[in-house]
Structures are given as C-alpha cells and as structure tokens.
Design an enzyme around this catalytic site. Structure first.
Site, short mmCIF file in Angstrom:
data_model
loop_
_atom_site.label_atom_id
_atom_site.label_comp_id
_atom_site.label_asym_id
_atom_site.label_seq_id
_atom_site.Cartn_x
_atom_site.Cartn_y
_atom_site.Cartn_z
N ASN A 1 91.75 19.13 50.24
CA ASN A 1 92.44 20.30 49.56
C ASN A 1 91.64 20.60 48.34
OD1 ASN A 1 93.49 18.70 47.41
ND2 ASN A 1 94.59 17.43 49.00
N TYR B 1 97.21 21.99 57.95
CA TYR B 1 97.21 23.23 57.45
C TYR B 1 97.35 24.23 58.55
CZ TYR B 1 95.13 22.04 52.72
OH TYR B 1 94.95 21.98 51.55
N GLY C 1 96.55 12.42 56.76
CA GLY C 1 95.56 13.19 57.95
C GLY C 1 94.14 12.53 57.65
N VAL C 2 92.92 12.92 57.94
CA VAL C 2 91.62 12.56 57.82
C VAL C 2 91.41 12.27 56.30
CG1 VAL C 2 90.65 14.81 57.87
CG2 VAL C 2 89.50 13.01 58.86
N ASP C 3 91.88 13.06 55.30
CA ASP C 3 91.56 12.97 54.05
C ASP C 3 92.34 11.58 53.62
OD1 ASP C 3 90.97 13.32 51.38
OD2 ASP C 3 92.41 14.95 51.14
#
Ligand code: AR6
Length: 178
Positions: free
Chosen positions: A30, A127, A38-40
């Site tokens: 972000n 998103y 998630g992937v973050d």
C-alpha cells in the site's frame, strides 16, 4: 507453465511467492508501505523486520509506483514494493495505475541488474481488481519491458489460487501461439 519471449523465460507458478528463488520478489504493497494482509503480510512475515525498517525509512510510494528494499531473511536479494490501485469501476485510471506499478517494478529490477523477478497478482486481492482484467495488463507490461534490452532472464508470475493460475495460463498460451 513456461514460454520464451525472445531469450527471456516467462513462467507461471502456483503457490507462495516467498518460497521462490529469484533475485527480486515483488510485493503488492500500500502507498504508506505500512504492511498489511495478503502477499504483503506473507513477505514481511517471512522476510523479518529488516524489510519494514527500510520501508519506514523510505516513507511512502505513490499508487502506480514502486520502491525497492533488501529482502531480509528471504532468499531473494530485493523486495520491490509495488502499489497497485484500489479497483472501483475501471474508469478512474485503474488500468494505467496498475500498468505503472508493473512498469516501475520492472524498471527498478533492471536498474539493479536483477536477472530474475517474481510478481504476485497485484491489486487482485484486497484491492478488488478483477483478475481477468488485471492479468492482460500485467503481461502487456512485461512484454513491453522485454522489447528493450534488460538484465532480466526470467520473469515469474506466482498465482495463489488454481483459478488465477488458469487465467494466466490461457493468456500465456495465446502469447505463445502469436
Ligand atoms: N504468494 C503469492 N500470492 C499471494 C500470497 C502469497 N504468499 N498471498 C496472497 N496472494 P493482496 P492487493 C495473492 O490482497 O489486492 C495488503 O494488505 C492473493 O490471493 O495481497 O494488491 C497490502 O498491505 C491475490 O491474488 O494485494 C495492501 O493494503 C494477490 O496475491 C493491500 O493488501 C494480491 O492480493 C493490497 O491489495
């Protein structure tokens, strides 16, 4: 699945991007570089706190852009934090911003001499970008980047679900046949 674009291998994998042995792993971040789910979340968990410390020092990244850090405990050398758009109706610049996030990531990878890079499907989780719309944008950005000389020898798309994988598989088959 793997196809060649010139001398560059374009591969699909299904699974966890943090397990990939590549020079650069792309994060779907972000704009505050604040971490998240998630992937973050997976990348920061697997890579450890050094990545977040670098993100804090950088501060932020505009939507449609990317920044680069080292990769902490990951086997990659770099994490490229790309910021895709939140999808609303597709008429608010989302395609251009998504393409920008891929383009900025590829450019940073090239500037650092990365030979391999792995992308998640940016913006298609939290998103809300529909994968059928996002995947052609991702692939077009890679194809365009590879039209110019690049350090990259291997570009991998890592899809978390079988359904997402099959969207990419269909598109890659089209590219291979063209
Ligand atoms: N490896 C590969 N792909 C994954 C993994 C993983 N370990 N985990 C999830 N995915 P998302 P976004 C897939 O939501 O839509 C975060 O909170 C997932 O199934 O991670 O760009 C950030 O901090 C989906 O297909 O990213 C931002 O606030 C894809 O990765 C926001 O979410 C992207 O989903 C960014 O949202």
């Amino acid at each position: 699945m793997k196809i060649m674009i010139g001398s560059v291998a374009l591969e699909l994998h299904q699974g966890d991007i943090t397990r990939l042995a590549v020079d650069a792993i792309v994060n779907a971040a972000n704009s505050r570089l604040a971490g998240g789910g998630g992937v973050d979340g997976a990348i920061h968990r697997a890579g450890g706190p050094a990545i977040m410390a670098e993100c804090r020092a950088i501060g932020s990244c505009p939507t449609g852009g990317a920044v680069i850090t080292t990769a902490g405990r990951l086997s990659a050398r770099w994490v490229i934090h790309a910021v895709g758009p939140v999808y609303r109706d597709g008429k608010r610049g989302e395609p251009e911003l998504l393409e920008g996030a891929y383009r900025a990531s590829l450019q940073l990878a090239g500037e650092h001499g990365a030979k391999s890079i792995a992308f998640p499907s940016i913006s298609t989780g939290v998103y809300g970008y529909p994968i059928e719309k996002a995947a052609p944008i991702a692939l077009a950005a890679v194809e365009r980047h590879l039209q110019e000389p690049s350090s990259l020898e291997r570009v991998v798309f890592v899809l978390f679900s079988a359904a997402d994988y099959s969207v990419y598989e269909r598109l890659l088959a089209g590219i291979a046949a063209s």
